[in-house]
Design an enzyme around this catalytic site. Structure first.
Site, short mmCIF file in Angstrom:
data_model
loop_
_atom_site.label_atom_id
_atom_site.label_comp_id
_atom_site.label_asym_id
_atom_site.label_seq_id
_atom_site.Cartn_x
_atom_site.Cartn_y
_atom_site.Cartn_z
CG ASP A 170 -2.05 0.95 1.19
OD1 ASP A 170 -3.04 0.76 0.46
OD2 ASP A 170 -1.93 1.96 1.89
CE1 TYR A 200 -5.12 7.19 0.68
CE2 TYR A 200 -4.77 7.31 3.06
CZ TYR A 200 -4.98 6.56 1.91
OH TYR A 200 -5.05 5.19 1.99
CG HIS A 230 -5.16 -3.64 -0.55
ND1 HIS A 230 -4.46 -3.05 -1.57
CD2 HIS A 230 -4.83 -2.95 0.58
CE1 HIS A 230 -3.74 -2.03 -1.10
NE2 HIS A 230 -3.94 -1.97 0.20
#
Length: 287
Positions: free
Chosen positions: A106, A213, A267
């Site tokens: 990730d 983010y 994931h």
């Protein structure tokens, strides 16, 4: 698979941050740094740390800045990709390693891609688990609207304070559901979720985690050219957020790379199929 042994835990003071680090393996083994993503912390590598240490690697799994017990600066610029990547090199310097072997999942994989592109002289080998190169993700999303929709939460996280409140509500219900709904049933046990909730509860943690983010809007260099570092891509095909096409696009940029597909994994492949992931990582990192 035998249960993992507990790693040593310590705080490492670096020039720009204090990182909480789990470590295991022989002191003279090749330095191998495991980089977690959102919304995890070092504990996300619990199935890998022992296996890699037993293979003779010196394993470090830090809480990246903004997470759990590591520094959580409030300045958004502190989460620029170059800054979080510099933490990894500073950790290597602290341990006297000119070159490191990196494993990232990730956001940790994004950091790994960036270091292999920006500082290839410091990266001996790179293994990436379901994470795209930062330049490739943006370009791919522009060409593939479905992929753009899958990462639409990037935009939702840009709003100040509100996402933190939403993630904190009802005992971190949204984060707990995100883990359960995007993984195979039974992947995250109740005791695992309890460990995550403790990490998410640390003062400033939610803001720090979301600032990764928010920092994507900060100006960053685009580095052209191939990735020369030997690279292994491990990719769960049932990832609901990241298309397998991203893995193929990343491989196309590698001079010395290969993909190992996990057809039934999501994931969270390192949690769902730890033995297969550990076998692949050990063979690659020890080569």
């Amino acid at each position: 698979m035998k249960p993992p042994t507990s790693p040593d835990l310590s705080l490492v003071r670096l020039p720009e941050a204090v990182l909480h680090v789990a470590s295991a393996g022989p002191d003279d083994g090749p330095l191998t740094i495991l980089l977690h993503g959102f919304p995890e912390f070092w504990f996300g590598w619990r199935h890998q740390i022992s296996a890699l240490a037993e293979a003779g690697l010196r394993v470090l799994a830090p809480d990246q800045r903004g997470y759990n017990l590591s520094s959580k600066p409030s300045d958004l610029a502190a989460y620029h990709l170059d800054r979080v990547a510099d933490d990894v090199l500073a950790l290597a310097d602290h341990h006297g390693a000119a070159r490191v072997r990196l494993v990232g999942h990730d956001w940790g994989g994004i950091v790994g891609w960036w270091l292999a592109t920006r500082s290839p002289e410091r990266v001996e080998r790179l293994a990436v688990l379901n994470a795209p190169h930062p330049d490739i993700l943006a370009a791919y999303a522009r060409r593939h609207p479905v992929q753009a929709l899958r990462v639409g939460y990037f935009a939702a996280f840009q709003v100040p304070r509100l996402p933190e409140a939403g993630l904190r509500a009802a005992g971190f219900l949204a984060l707990r559901q995100a883990l359960h709904l995007t993984s195979r049933p039974g992947t995250f046990a109740a005791e695992d979720i309890a460990r995550y909730r403790e990490a998410w509860s640390q003062p400033g943690a939610l803001e720090g985690m979301l600032n990764w983010y928010r920092a994507v809007r900060l100006k960053r260099r685009t580095l052209a050219g191939p990735i020369t570092v030997p690279t292994l891509i491990l990719w769960g095909r049932k990832d609901v957020a990241l298309s397998p096409g991203l893995a193929a696009a990343c491989l196309a940029r590698c001079e010395d790379g290969r993909i190992e597909w996990l057809p039934e994994a999501t994931h969270w492949l390192h949690h769902e199929e730890p033995e297969r992931v550990n076998t692949a990582l050990t063979a690659f990192l020890r080569a």
